[in-house]
Enzyme design. Structure first.
Site, mmCIF file in Angstrom:
data_model
loop_
_atom_site.group_PDB
_atom_site.id
_atom_site.type_symbol
_atom_site.label_atom_id
_atom_site.label_comp_id
_atom_site.label_asym_id
_atom_site.label_seq_id
_atom_site.Cartn_x
_atom_site.Cartn_y
_atom_site.Cartn_z
ATOM 1 N N GLU A 1 0.818 -0.906 -0.045
ATOM 2 C CA GLU A 1 0.493 0.113 -0.049
ATOM 3 C C GLU A 1 0.738 0.791 -0.096
ATOM 4 O O GLU A 1 1.705 2.220 1.000
ATOM 5 C CB GLU A 1 -0.563 -0.019 1.317
ATOM 6 N N LYS B 1 -2.680 -1.943 -3.286
ATOM 7 C CA LYS B 1 -3.400 -1.373 -2.528
ATOM 8 C C LYS B 1 -3.465 -0.095 -3.171
ATOM 9 O O LYS B 1 -2.831 1.111 -2.171
ATOM 10 C CB LYS B 1 -3.837 -1.482 -0.928
#
Ligand code: 5MM
Length: 342
Positions: free
Chosen positions: A176, A221
């Site tokens: 992420e 992500k």
């Protein structure tokens, strides 16, 4: 026999399902509870999360749940481990393993995500506790000469080191790199977000390659490409979708099985609409879905407000958002569906 990470990753991005990011650290969830007048204790945090994990909507729309260290060790009120409640709903339990974003020495205004020390041992324990995927979030702020190359590179390197350790443990890393839309600066427009997102993704994939990360066993992500919250120049939903798909197609190898977006401070409905439009721009080389925290939980938390008698209503509010995002992940959401189901 243990499941292959490639298969777990595919399960995490199964069509029409997405990931519930319920990994707020105790400090963050306490702030959210306090805004609503809810007392934050280990039990109230457990009750809140159990409410969502036991919602019937889990089976239909949630493929995985990201937990915080406290939660992965907790039992439901009837003594069942929360991990088992999640597994029984057909979802994969996951764990946030970073220990937070701290000031990066020598880089005023920039953060480095920490948590690599002892991570191999922590992964071994989390695997025993049932985690089959993990999450690590790098925070990249935009504005006033930020980000710098030094900070971007340090964060990408840490993400890659984490990802390789996760795979060694049989755990799928969610990678992420978040270009934040609600940071202290956040006056940047969508094109600046595009530039920084492209730079961040390219740097992250270079580092993943160098650290020998198997791209078929990760889930990315990312942020959507969107103007900063304080920007006077907000882009249309269609432009957000188009620029997001453009940057991802340019920077994310097709070997990656899936992309699960964060919501980053968008309103619940905005996050749903954007995902829906992104999906409609297909065919795409990877699955796309949601891994929302705030945009999936805000209504449920507000409806529940810490009251036992509101548990059912809280579950309904959660079910509604999960369903709307499930539809969006298939490109089948409409504002009519939003209103009808509300
Ligand atoms: C759930 O919030 C996570 C951060 O928690 P801490 O700041 O307490 O560590 C966060 O990483 C979250 O998983 C992602 O940012 C996605 O959440 P949003 O709300 O952006 O969709």
């Amino acid at each position: 026999m243990s499941e292959r990470i490639e298969d777990i990753a595919k399960k995490m991005v199964a069509p029409g399902k997405g990931i519930l990011a319920a990994d707020e650290s105790s400090g963050t969830i306490t702030k959210r509870f306090e805004k609503l007048g809810i007392t934050s204790t280990a039990d109230s945090r457990r009750d809140y999360r159990e409410m969502m994990f036991r919602a019937p909507a889990m089976k239909e729309h949630i493929s995985g749940v990201i937990l915080y260290d406290e939660t992965i060790r907790q039992n439901a009120a009837d003594g069942t481990p929360l991990v088992k409640v999640i597994q029984d709903a057909g979802a994969v339990p996951g764990i946030k393993v970073d220990t937070g974003a701290k000031d990066l020495a020598g880089f005023p205004g920039e953060k480095i995500t920490e948590g690599l020390d002892g991570l191999r041992e922590r992964f071994a324990e989390y695997y025993k506790l049932g985690a089959r995927f993990a999450k690590w979030r790098a925070v990249i702020d935009v504005g006033n000469g930020l980000p710098t190359w030094g900070a971007l590179k340090a964060n990408a390197h840490a993400l890659a080191r984490y990802a390789r350790l996760a795979q060694e443990a049989g755990i799928v890393p969610i990678v992420e790199p978040e270009v934040i839309m609600d940071g202290p600066n956040s006056t940047h427009d969508i094109d600046r977000c595009y530039e920084v997102t492209a730079w961040a993704l390219d740097t992250v994939f270079d580092e993943l390659f160098e650290q020998r990360v198997n791209l078929e066993g990760i889930v990315l992500k990312p942020n959507m490409v969107i103007a900063g919250q304080k920007s006077p120049k907000q882009a249309s939903a269609q432009e957000v979708a188009e620029k997001t798909v453009k940057v991802l197609k340019a920077s994310v190898p097709g070997a990656v099985p899936g992309i699960a977006f964060l919501s980053g401070g968008q309103s619940d409905e905005q996050a749903t609409e954007h995902l829906n439009l992104i999906r409609q721009l297909g065919p795409l080389p990877w699955e796309v879905t949601f891994s929302y925290g705030r945009a999936l939980q805000a209504a449920a938390m507000e409806t529940w407000k810490g009251k036992k008698e509101s548990l059912g209503a809280g579950q309904k509010a959660f079910a509604h958002r999960a369903k709307m995002n499930g539809l969006a992940a298939l490109g089948k959401w409409t504002s009519k569906a939003e209103k009808e189901a509300a």
